[in-house]
Design a protein around this motif. Structure first.
Motif, PDB file in Angstrom:
ATOM      1  N   ALA A 184       0.852  -1.189   0.000  1.00  0.00           N
ATOM      2  CA  ALA A 184       0.000   0.000   0.000  1.00  0.00           C
ATOM      3  C   ALA A 184       0.885   1.235   0.000  1.00  0.00           C
ATOM      4  O   ALA A 184       2.006   1.214   0.525  1.00  0.00           O
ATOM      5  N   GLU A 185       0.368   2.319  -0.588  1.00  0.00           N
ATOM      6  CA  GLU A 185       1.129   3.562  -0.616  1.00  0.00           C
ATOM      7  C   GLU A 185       0.191   4.750  -0.729  1.00  0.00           C
ATOM      8  O   GLU A 185      -0.910   4.644  -1.272  1.00  0.00           O
ATOM      9  N   TYR A 226      -4.815   6.943  -2.326  1.00  0.00           N
ATOM     10  CA  TYR A 226      -3.904   5.852  -1.995  1.00  0.00           C
ATOM     11  C   TYR A 226      -3.972   4.781  -3.089  1.00  0.00           C
ATOM     12  O   TYR A 226      -4.892   4.765  -3.906  1.00  0.00           O
ATOM     13  N   ARG A 227      -2.999   3.922  -3.087  1.00  0.00           N
ATOM     14  CA  ARG A 227      -2.983   2.798  -4.019  1.00  0.00           C
ATOM     15  C   ARG A 227      -2.639   1.529  -3.249  1.00  0.00           C
ATOM     16  O   ARG A 227      -1.695   1.506  -2.454  1.00  0.00           O
ATOM     17  N   MET A 228      -3.417   0.491  -3.491  1.00  0.00           N
ATOM     18  CA  MET A 228      -3.178  -0.797  -2.835  1.00  0.00           C
ATOM     19  C   MET A 228      -3.037  -1.874  -3.906  1.00  0.00           C
ATOM     20  O   MET A 228      -3.896  -2.012  -4.774  1.00  0.00           O
ATOM     21  N   THR A 229      -1.943  -2.601  -3.835  1.00  0.00           N
ATOM     22  CA  THR A 229      -1.695  -3.715  -4.742  1.00  0.00           C
ATOM     23  C   THR A 229      -1.953  -5.009  -3.996  1.00  0.00           C
ATOM     24  O   THR A 229      -1.656  -5.114  -2.800  1.00  0.00           O
ATOM     25  N   PRO A 255      -2.295 -10.587  -9.872  1.00  0.00           N
ATOM     26  CA  PRO A 255      -2.187  -9.282  -9.204  1.00  0.00           C
ATOM     27  C   PRO A 255      -3.253  -8.308  -9.685  1.00  0.00           C
ATOM     28  O   PRO A 255      -3.731  -8.380 -10.824  1.00  0.00           O
ATOM     29  N   ILE A 256      -3.606  -7.390  -8.814  1.00  0.00           N
ATOM     30  CA  ILE A 256      -4.578  -6.348  -9.136  1.00  0.00           C
ATOM     31  C   ILE A 256      -4.199  -5.090  -8.373  1.00  0.00           C
ATOM     32  O   ILE A 256      -3.628  -5.162  -7.281  1.00  0.00           O
ATOM     33  N   VAL A 257      -4.505  -3.933  -8.938  1.00  0.00           N
ATOM     34  CA  VAL A 257      -4.180  -2.643  -8.322  1.00  0.00           C
ATOM     35  C   VAL A 257      -5.476  -1.886  -8.054  1.00  0.00           C
ATOM     36  O   VAL A 257      -6.290  -1.697  -8.965  1.00  0.00           O
ATOM     37  N   LEU A 258      -5.662  -1.454  -6.811  1.00  0.00           N
ATOM     38  CA  LEU A 258      -6.839  -0.686  -6.413  1.00  0.00           C
ATOM     39  C   LEU A 258      -6.432   0.757  -6.149  1.00  0.00           C
ATOM     40  O   LEU A 258      -5.455   1.011  -5.434  1.00  0.00           O
TER      41      LEU A 258
END
Length: 204
Positions: free
Chosen positions: A118-119, A126-129, A140-143
């Motif tokens: 997470a970042e 924010y971005r959560m992988t 994998p998926i990116v939220l």
């Protein structure tokens, strides 16, 4: 010349402050949270017949968050969705989605998400992988997530909110069913947009 130089430096400094605002203090969010499914929604939309979007949601799921308001990279999330709870507001279509043409709910009853990183990108964004598992296929998926606020509700529970989205290619998870249209193209788009409107309650 010295006066003009000082003025220019001050303007430059002011611009730098505007472009790089201080991170908000979210230390109060640190802790474990449970998703409140009665005040949340996990939804999706997919192109239908090349002209419109069909929207749906899952009505049964469980999820938990660990938030680190000081160091967002230490945050994590898990979500387990009961696939049979799919609801597109059309019973016949929902039954078809539960069959082997799509989710095969009898042998693969759950969709699972587990975050891996997470970042914080900027401001409240924010971005959560993570890893998304559908029909025993994990990819994998990116939220992308927006923090929408926190509050203490009328019953004294601490709440936090996030809105998020992700786009995936359903064929990557083995959801390949389709049908050709007489006018060209296909019945169902391959790109699926996931949407999340999450309210979570802090563990005691």
């Amino acid at each position: 010349m010295g006066i003009f130089n000082r003025t220019k430096n001050a303007a430059t400094t002011a611009t730098a402050v505007i472009e790089a605002p201080a991170s908000p203090d979210l230390s109060h969010l640190t802790g474990d949270w449970a998703i409140d499914t009665t005040h949340s929604e996990v939804g999706f939309s997919v192109r239908h017949a090349m002209v419109t979007n069909v929207k749906g949601r899952f009505t049964e799921y469980d999820g938990k968050l660990h938030l680190d308001g000081t160091t967002p990279g230490n945050s994590s999330a898990e979500l387990v969705i009961k696939v049979a709870s799919i609801d597109t507001n059309q019973a016949q279509r929902d039954e078809h989605l539960r069959t082997g043409d799509f989710f095969a709910t009898e042998t693969h009853p759950e969709i699972r998400f587990r975050s891996t990183s997470a970042e914080r990108l900027r401001g409240d964004t924010y971005r959560m992988t993570g890893e998304l598992t559908i029909k025993d296929t994990t990819r994998p998926i990116v939220l992308d997530l927006d923090y929408t606020g926190s509050a203490t509700d009328a019953y004294g529970a601490e709440r936090v909110g996030f809105e998020g989205s992700a786009v995936l290619d359903r064929t990557d998870w083995g959801l390949t069913y389709n049908a050709a249209l007489e006018t060209g193209g296909v019945l169902i788009g391959e790109k699926v947009k996931l949407s999340f409107d999450i309210s979570a309650v802090k563990a005691a």
